[in-house]
Design an enzyme around this catalytic site. Structure first.
Site, PDB file in Angstrom:
ATOM      1  N   GLY A   1      23.121  43.410  43.847  1.00 53.91           N
ATOM      2  CA  GLY A   1      24.486  43.854  44.091  1.00 53.91           C
ATOM      3  C   GLY A   1      25.131  43.280  45.329  1.00 53.91           C
ATOM      4  O   GLY A   1      26.352  43.171  45.407  1.00 53.91           O
TER       5      GLY A   1
ATOM      6  N   HIS B   1      46.481  40.146  33.952  1.00 50.92           N
ATOM      7  CA  HIS B   1      46.828  38.763  33.626  1.00 50.92           C
ATOM      8  C   HIS B   1      46.960  37.887  34.877  1.00 50.92           C
ATOM      9  O   HIS B   1      47.435  38.327  35.926  1.00 50.92           O
ATOM     10  CB  HIS B   1      48.147  38.715  32.842  1.00 50.92           C
ATOM     11  CG  HIS B   1      49.330  39.212  33.636  1.00 50.92           C
ATOM     12  ND1 HIS B   1      50.076  38.402  34.457  1.00 50.92           N
ATOM     13  CD2 HIS B   1      49.884  40.444  33.731  1.00 50.92           C
ATOM     14  CE1 HIS B   1      51.037  39.094  35.033  1.00 50.92           C
ATOM     15  NE2 HIS B   1      50.946  40.355  34.606  1.00 50.92           N
TER      16      HIS B   1
ATOM     17  N   HIS C   1      32.624  41.210  43.944  1.00 51.12           N
ATOM     18  CA  HIS C   1      32.256  42.437  43.234  1.00 51.12           C
ATOM     19  C   HIS C   1      33.501  43.308  43.107  1.00 51.12           C
ATOM     20  O   HIS C   1      34.068  43.756  44.114  1.00 51.12           O
ATOM     21  CB  HIS C   1      31.159  43.185  43.995  1.00 51.12           C
ATOM     22  CG  HIS C   1      30.683  44.428  43.306  1.00 51.12           C
ATOM     23  ND1 HIS C   1      29.688  45.234  43.839  1.00 51.12           N
ATOM     24  CD2 HIS C   1      31.048  45.023  42.152  1.00 51.12           C
ATOM     25  CE1 HIS C   1      29.477  46.262  43.025  1.00 51.12           C
ATOM     26  NE2 HIS C   1      30.298  46.151  42.000  1.00 51.12           N
TER      27      HIS C   1
END
Length: 206
Positions: free
Chosen positions: A62, A126, A135
């Site tokens: 992570g 978009h 992350h």
């Protein structure tokens, strides 16, 4: 598919592989101190099996800085895995090594870099551009045309309005509402988001 890392993030990726009908051939972690993860064997010795023809490796770690360090140190063909319940535009792009969790939406012409984590129920609208090693935490929402620089961490439940530019290796705290551009290495918290600290490259471990 091989995984490097045997912590909680690796558990989620293992289940993603299972949901996609992919087999996990091996898990490596020199520091985990465990022999098994969800019934899969964990090896503390990094052999060359992940380099065999047709094999692919995902860095199941992570921490953004560690993912970058490992990506540079391991010679591998990088895998990618997307949860079948994610909503991914056919006009978007996702880089090698990245993982996309359940409930994610990635909309038209959004671009996701390499070795990114797009976490549970997050939204990338978009024309967003997400650079490598980013992350996006669970339930974070990025409106259209947001840019996020390399290694940045967008915290759980954060909201970023349209057109914002976030620099590299920045940290956006949990629940933060971002209405202004964020420079490199900044830590931003609150509603509206405010800069509480500017780190340097050395603080990012680079």
């Amino acid at each position: 598919m091989f995984l490097y890392g045997a912590g909680g993030h690796a558990k989620v990726i293992l289940e993603l592989l299972e949901l996609n009908g992919l087999s996990c051939t091996g898990i490596y972690d020199e520091y985990a101190g465990k022999k098994q993860l969800l019934g899969y064997t964990v090896s503390e010795i990094l052999d060359d099996a992940y380099k065999q023809p047709g094999a692919a490796l995902i860095i199941a770690v992570g921490n953004n800085k560690i993912r970058k360090q490992l990506a540079y140190s391991l010679a591998a063909e990088w895998g990618m895995v997307i949860h079948p319940a994610a909503n991914i535009s056919s006009r978007s792009s996702i880089g090698k090594g990245s993982v996309v969790m359940a409930g994610v939406s990635i909309n038209s012409e959004a671009s996701i870099g390499q070795h990114c984590i797009i976490n549970t129920n997050s939204a990338v609208d978009h024309d967003c551009r997400i650079d490598d090693y980013v992350h996006i935490s669970p339930n974070a929402a990025l409106a259209g045309s947001v840019q996020v620089g390399e290694g940045t961490h967008i915290g759980i439940g954060a909201t970023v309005i349209q057109g914002i530019k976030i620099g590299k290796w920045a940290t956006v705290g949990a629940g933060t509402v971002v209405i202004r551009d964020i420079p490199d290495y900044a830590t931003v918290v609150g509603n509206p988001g405010r800069i509480i600290r500017i780190n340097g490259p050395e603080d990012a471990g680079l």
